[in-house]
Design an enzyme around this catalytic site. Sequence first.
Site, short mmCIF file in Angstrom:
data_model
loop_
_atom_site.label_atom_id
_atom_site.label_comp_id
_atom_site.label_asym_id
_atom_site.label_seq_id
_atom_site.Cartn_x
_atom_site.Cartn_y
_atom_site.Cartn_z
CD1 TRP A 220 -2.81 1.59 0.60
CD2 TRP A 220 -1.44 2.37 2.19
NE1 TRP A 220 -3.24 2.84 0.94
CE2 TRP A 220 -2.42 3.35 1.92
CE3 TRP A 220 -0.47 2.64 3.15
CZ2 TRP A 220 -2.47 4.58 2.57
CZ3 TRP A 220 -0.51 3.86 3.81
CH2 TRP A 220 -1.50 4.81 3.52
CG ASP B 2 -4.86 5.38 -1.29
OD1 ASP B 2 -5.48 5.72 -2.30
OD2 ASP B 2 -5.34 4.63 -0.42
CD1 TRP C 54 -14.77 -1.81 -8.05
CD2 TRP C 54 -16.49 -1.67 -9.47
NE1 TRP C 54 -15.43 -3.00 -8.01
CE2 TRP C 54 -16.49 -2.95 -8.87
CE3 TRP C 54 -17.48 -1.36 -10.41
CZ2 TRP C 54 -17.45 -3.91 -9.18
CZ3 TRP C 54 -18.42 -2.32 -10.71
CH2 TRP C 54 -18.42 -3.59 -10.10
CG ASP C 55 -11.51 2.07 -3.25
OD1 ASP C 55 -10.58 1.26 -3.35
OD2 ASP C 55 -11.41 3.17 -2.68
C1 GLA Z 1 -9.23 3.92 -0.61
C2 GLA Z 1 -8.86 4.68 -1.85
C3 GLA Z 1 -8.89 6.16 -1.59
C4 GLA Z 1 -10.26 6.55 -1.08
C5 GLA Z 1 -10.62 5.72 0.13
C6 GLA Z 1 -12.04 5.98 0.56
O1 GLA Z 1 -8.25 4.00 0.36
O2 GLA Z 1 -7.61 4.27 -2.35
O3 GLA Z 1 -8.57 6.87 -2.75
O4 GLA Z 1 -11.22 6.38 -2.11
O5 GLA Z 1 -10.49 4.33 -0.11
O6 GLA Z 1 -12.38 5.24 1.67
#
Ligand code: GLA
Length: 726
Positions: free
Chosen positions: A199, A548, A477-478
Amino acid sequence: MIRFNETTGVFKLDTKTTTYALRVYQEGYLVHLYYGAKLPDDDLSHLMYRGWFDSLSPWAHGVDDPLFSADIVPMEYPTNGAGDFRISALSVRGRDGNTVTDVRYVGHRIFKGKPGLTGLPATFGNEDECETLEIETEDPVTGVRAFLLYTVFEDSGVMARSVRIENRGEAAVELERAYSACLELPTMDYDMVHLYGKWAKENTTTRHPLAHGIQAIQSKRGMTGPNHNPFVALAQKHATEETGEVYGVSLIYSGNFSMEIEVDTRGCPRLLTGINPTDFRWRLEPGESFTTPEAVTVYSENGLGGMSRTLHRFYLNHLMRSVWAKRKRPLLINSWEAAYFDFDGDKLVEFARAAKELGIEMLVMDDGWFGNRFDDHRALGDWKVNEKKLGGTLKQLVDRVNALGVQFGIWYEPEMINPDSDLFRAHPDWAVCAPGRERSMSRYQCVLDMTRKEVRDAIYEQMVSVLSTANIAYIKWDCNRHITEAASLALPPERQGEFFHRYVLGVYDLMDRITTAFPEILLENCSSGGGRFDPGMLYYSPQIWASDNTDAIERLSIQFGASLAYPIAALGAHVSANPRTGIETRGNVALCGTFGYELDPGKLTAEEKEIVKAQVAEYHKYYELIRYGDFYRLTAPTEDPFVCDWEFVSEDQDEVLYTRVIMRRPENLYQPVRLRGLDPEKYYEDEETGQVYSGALLMHAGLDLSTAGGRWLQDGASLKKHFIAR
Ligand code: GLA
């Protein structure tokens, strides 16, 4: 072009730049002959031999050739337990309970074009662009037939491969290994190049020599995950970014994958790519069939850069099926880093108003708009608009934003469920869990059993009932956790080994339904950043949030790594409020991707606003060049401690955009930069200074940029140069 020589039994599959060859040998053994630079020769049959027969190697029944043993020749689709002791692509447990598997050639057909793969994302091409060979093989004891599919994309120089396995026998069988493709090489003079990470640190490039024995990357997470990407390059030891031989192998799959290489005692590597056999077992009743995911292979004589450019163009033209693959995409601002869960309708409208003034075209409302989702502890699965929080219906909010001339996008995490949700309270059995075990939690959430149609239907219905009420232009879409205690209550014990693959098929099914029902919606994939950055996702979503981590310096290695296999047009990259570098450098790094913003536009200073307006103008100015030009990695951030630089060159070699980021001030200020990929005969004008240089000069002598305004020499500073052919 694909040809079969009846006399020698050799299949020759040519693209504009490559040849692939295999042979039907005695007793129907399928032997691999060659993959590499294009060859004019018809007879390649001698390439099957790899030295003298070993005394411990099994003989092949009926084969009248003292040099042949399945243990030592390169096999096209190696099977388990019948003379080949290396890693096997196919292993089938038959009714007798053993896993001896031995498929031999039965027949073949060659046809123009390429069939789709049922339920799976795959490359596509019309009858003028590609040709397919389907080889039928059979294991006479189990009755299993394996159909090996090879599609050659003549102009792209790329091959796509998959396997369909049919049970034509009278009893059920179980597939224990069913790889998509095998690649055999005659020497171990190669380095394994791949992408590892975690991550906020995805797609880090690593390179190491092949060693005798087995080396592999894999996922057992249910998703691809950020830890390893389903991509491997084998680069000749002396191959560089621009020279030398490189093979690239990429798997179009978003679940448990395996890329396994065995270098045998003769120093010959065998690479297998496909579904990870760990936790995989697939039952095939008589008459049933199984299709593997598709593997894509590239051969480059122009180093890793040549391989990447081939893959970039190929994926843009033959994998990304969205209408947005090549349509100009809106420049977006995302609410996540600006507000996290702390927003209401008015705040979003304010974001949109401020963004509009800067020239931004779309606002994405990230996590927190549904159910009682005021933090990440609850409400996943309850996809009902929180009208109280938004201060009205979704339509009202979207209309207000649209009235400002700004489009509207929305976040989803469709595969997940929080125990604290109405959905969980109604259907606790929909959350994945093995009977008798506690669920391991991750980010307070569980995974929905996407193998079950009723679960997918319920999520689909919820999504449609939101998406059809308002003018939604985009979905993020996560997918923020991986699968543990994997089992489905809907599968019988003997089919539990199918869970992981059925999960991926379920996700593909839901994505297919959503993108088919709303073809105009731009889908961006995300998985805690770039945790599902794979070609399977690219098929549905033409852009994928790369990480992120929005720090510009950290992003350099993440984006360079991703660019090894994925087009720049797919790399989700935003300018955020992350302060380590100035906003100019954050903009220059995000320009090496989809480009967008992830900050509160109201908090920008007047000076920063002017910079953002200039960046927005550059986004439009360089849009085509960055997305459809050729990408050159000049100095990799993982190799140079001081600078990172890259370059885009238009296909007609008339336009060049060069970018440098100073990670640390170099000791030697005089560093001529040599560009690549220009036409040596053309003359290029530096747009900023008006000075004209030949392409030959820019590539061979290079430019001294140490005095270019002085501004770029500070740590974290950056510089762009734009050249246009006169
Ligand atoms: C993940 C995504 C972020 C955001 C959060 C929202 O961590 O990578 O960009 O959308 O979820 O909870």
